[in-house]
Each structure stands twice: as C-alpha cells, then as structure tokens.
Design a protein around this motif. Structure first.
Motif, PDB file in Angstrom:
ATOM      1  N   ARG A 123     -15.079 -18.068 -12.013  1.00 24.19           N
ATOM      2  CA  ARG A 123     -16.325 -17.848 -12.736  1.00 24.19           C
ATOM      3  C   ARG A 123     -17.270 -18.864 -12.290  1.00 24.19           C
ATOM      4  O   ARG A 123     -17.085 -20.082 -11.459  1.00 24.19           O
ATOM      5  N   LYS A 124     -18.853 -18.694 -12.468  1.00 24.66           N
ATOM      6  CA  LYS A 124     -19.643 -19.856 -12.241  1.00 24.66           C
ATOM      7  C   LYS A 124     -20.205 -20.311 -13.364  1.00 24.66           C
ATOM      8  O   LYS A 124     -20.558 -19.645 -14.414  1.00 24.66           O
ATOM      9  N   PHE A 125     -20.504 -21.678 -13.456  1.00 26.60           N
ATOM     10  CA  PHE A 125     -21.053 -22.432 -14.492  1.00 26.60           C
ATOM     11  C   PHE A 125     -22.771 -22.459 -13.992  1.00 26.60           C
ATOM     12  O   PHE A 125     -23.036 -23.317 -13.286  1.00 26.60           O
ATOM     13  N   LEU A 126     -23.574 -21.828 -14.617  1.00 23.15           N
ATOM     14  CA  LEU A 126     -25.160 -21.854 -14.068  1.00 23.15           C
ATOM     15  C   LEU A 126     -25.818 -22.876 -14.975  1.00 23.15           C
ATOM     16  O   LEU A 126     -25.593 -23.312 -16.177  1.00 23.15           O
ATOM     17  N   PRO A 127     -26.862 -23.548 -14.417  1.00 14.63           N
ATOM     18  CA  PRO A 127     -27.320 -24.551 -15.038  1.00 14.63           C
ATOM     19  C   PRO A 127     -28.463 -23.899 -15.755  1.00 14.63           C
ATOM     20  O   PRO A 127     -28.856 -22.848 -15.538  1.00 14.63           O
ATOM     21  N   ASN A 128     -29.020 -24.717 -16.868  1.00 19.26           N
ATOM     22  CA  ASN A 128     -30.014 -24.186 -18.046  1.00 19.26           C
ATOM     23  C   ASN A 128     -31.375 -24.469 -17.475  1.00 19.26           C
ATOM     24  O   ASN A 128     -31.935 -25.533 -17.465  1.00 19.26           O
ATOM     25  N   LEU A 129     -31.671 -23.430 -16.440  1.00 18.83           N
ATOM     26  CA  LEU A 129     -33.195 -23.531 -15.494  1.00 18.83           C
ATOM     27  C   LEU A 129     -34.399 -22.952 -16.484  1.00 18.83           C
ATOM     28  O   LEU A 129     -34.021 -21.824 -16.992  1.00 18.83           O
TER      29      LEU A 129
ATOM     30  N   ASN B  73     -32.322 -30.575 -19.254  1.00 14.41           N
ATOM     31  CA  ASN B  73     -32.141 -32.252 -19.060  1.00 14.41           C
ATOM     32  C   ASN B  73     -33.124 -32.615 -18.498  1.00 14.41           C
ATOM     33  O   ASN B  73     -33.872 -33.842 -18.841  1.00 14.41           O
ATOM     34  N   ALA B  74     -33.900 -31.965 -17.459  1.00 12.35           N
ATOM     35  CA  ALA B  74     -35.097 -32.635 -16.564  1.00 12.35           C
ATOM     36  C   ALA B  74     -36.174 -32.551 -17.494  1.00 12.35           C
ATOM     37  O   ALA B  74     -37.159 -33.534 -17.419  1.00 12.35           O
ATOM     38  N   ILE B  75     -36.386 -31.554 -18.464  1.00 11.44           N
ATOM     39  CA  ILE B  75     -37.367 -31.532 -19.208  1.00 11.44           C
ATOM     40  C   ILE B  75     -37.673 -32.575 -20.244  1.00 11.44           C
ATOM     41  O   ILE B  75     -38.511 -33.528 -20.449  1.00 11.44           O
ATOM     42  N   ARG B  76     -36.116 -33.072 -20.542  1.00 10.73           N
ATOM     43  CA  ARG B  76     -36.165 -34.059 -21.733  1.00 10.73           C
ATOM     44  C   ARG B  76     -36.484 -35.489 -20.800  1.00 10.73           C
ATOM     45  O   ARG B  76     -37.180 -36.575 -21.610  1.00 10.73           O
ATOM     46  N   THR B  77     -36.097 -35.563 -19.471  1.00 11.39           N
ATOM     47  CA  THR B  77     -36.276 -36.846 -18.817  1.00 11.39           C
ATOM     48  C   THR B  77     -37.695 -37.002 -18.490  1.00 11.39           C
ATOM     49  O   THR B  77     -38.415 -37.926 -18.660  1.00 11.39           O
ATOM     50  N   ILE B  78     -38.578 -35.709 -18.353  1.00  5.79           N
ATOM     51  CA  ILE B  78     -39.959 -35.822 -18.085  1.00  5.79           C
ATOM     52  C   ILE B  78     -40.836 -36.396 -19.376  1.00  5.79           C
ATOM     53  O   ILE B  78     -41.516 -37.169 -19.286  1.00  5.79           O
ATOM     54  N   ASN B  79     -40.118 -35.898 -20.525  1.00  7.05           N
ATOM     55  CA  ASN B  79     -40.790 -36.318 -21.863  1.00  7.05           C
ATOM     56  C   ASN B  79     -40.638 -37.687 -22.027  1.00  7.05           C
ATOM     57  O   ASN B  79     -41.530 -38.580 -22.696  1.00  7.05           O
ATOM     58  N   LYS B  80     -39.512 -38.281 -21.635  1.00  6.82           N
ATOM     59  CA  LYS B  80     -39.163 -39.546 -21.786  1.00  6.82           C
ATOM     60  C   LYS B  80     -39.811 -40.644 -21.042  1.00  6.82           C
ATOM     61  O   LYS B  80     -40.479 -41.591 -21.257  1.00  6.82           O
ATOM     62  N   ASN B  81     -39.841 -40.216 -19.693  1.00  2.00           N
ATOM     63  CA  ASN B  81     -40.223 -41.287 -18.613  1.00  2.00           C
ATOM     64  C   ASN B  81     -41.600 -40.837 -18.145  1.00  2.00           C
ATOM     65  O   ASN B  81     -42.361 -41.539 -17.359  1.00  2.00           O
ATOM     66  N   GLY B  82     -42.130 -39.823 -18.414  1.00  2.58           N
ATOM     67  CA  GLY B  82     -43.468 -39.407 -17.871  1.00  2.58           C
ATOM     68  C   GLY B  82     -43.215 -38.587 -16.417  1.00  2.58           C
ATOM     69  O   GLY B  82     -42.272 -38.715 -15.706  1.00  2.58           O
ATOM     70  N   LEU B  83     -44.201 -37.743 -16.269  1.00  2.34           N
ATOM     71  CA  LEU B  83     -44.228 -36.686 -14.985  1.00  2.34           C
ATOM     72  C   LEU B  83     -44.152 -37.405 -13.776  1.00  2.34           C
ATOM     73  O   LEU B  83     -43.386 -37.079 -12.849  1.00  2.34           O
ATOM     74  N   THR B  84     -45.255 -38.344 -13.551  1.00  2.00           N
ATOM     75  CA  THR B  84     -45.382 -39.037 -12.288  1.00  2.00           C
ATOM     76  C   THR B  84     -44.368 -39.840 -11.897  1.00  2.00           C
ATOM     77  O   THR B  84     -43.856 -39.716 -10.667  1.00  2.00           O
ATOM     78  N   ALA B  85     -43.660 -40.366 -12.847  1.00  2.00           N
ATOM     79  CA  ALA B  85     -42.772 -41.451 -12.404  1.00  2.00           C
ATOM     80  C   ALA B  85     -41.271 -40.501 -12.066  1.00  2.00           C
ATOM     81  O   ALA B  85     -40.756 -40.842 -11.067  1.00  2.00           O
ATOM     82  N   THR B  86     -41.042 -39.617 -12.937  1.00  2.00           N
ATOM     83  CA  THR B  86     -39.968 -38.552 -12.598  1.00  2.00           C
ATOM     84  C   THR B  86     -40.307 -37.973 -11.176  1.00  2.00           C
ATOM     85  O   THR B  86     -39.194 -37.811 -10.638  1.00  2.00           O
TER      86      THR B  86
END
Length: 79
Positions: free
Chosen positions: A27-33, A54-67
């Motif tokens: 089976r495949k484990f798909l990422p939550n995109l 997970n990336a949305i949380r990272t963008i909220n924490k560190n900011g879009l440009t830095a991420t």
C-alpha cells in the motif's frame, strides 16, 4: 503534478497493509498535501504552493520568505 510537498519534499511512502490474519499486501502512505495560496508582502504577489500540513505549520511559525529561502537551499522548492 506529482504528490510531493514543495517545501518539505515529502513524498508517498510504501508499506504493507496488514490484515487480522497477518496477510501483507503493498500500500501507499500519501502525504497530507494541500494547494494553498500565500501572500509575499516583499514582492506584493500571491504564490500558489502544493504543501503538506506540516509545511503550513512551518510557514506560520518561521514566515514565508524564510521558509522558501531554506527550501530553495535544500533543493525541494520547485515552481
């Protein structure tokens, strides 16, 4: 477009589905995109990215440009 997060580089993983009788089938484990628009105030522009939750949380924490800068250095960012 492939099922790959543009920020973290997460991809589908392969594993086994295990039944109660311990039968194993692939089976495949798909990422939550999610397809999400982000605003870049420095460029006064909107950008659409296919990112994992997970990336949305990272963008909220560190900011879009830095991420985005960190993802470009890592090599996972693709426009």
């Amino acid at each position: 477009m492939a099922r790959v997060c543009q920020i973290t580089g997460k991809r589908p993983q392969v594993g086994n589905k295990v039944s109660h009788a311990n039968n194993k089938t692939k089976r495949k484990f798909l990422p939550n995109l999610q397809k999400k628009r982000f605003y870049i105030p420095e460029e006064d522009a909107w950008v659409t990215l296919k990112v994992s939750a997970n990336a949305i949380r990272t963008i909220n924490k560190n900011g879009l440009t830095a991420t985005i800068k960190k993802a470009a250095e890592k090599g996972t960012l693709s426009f």
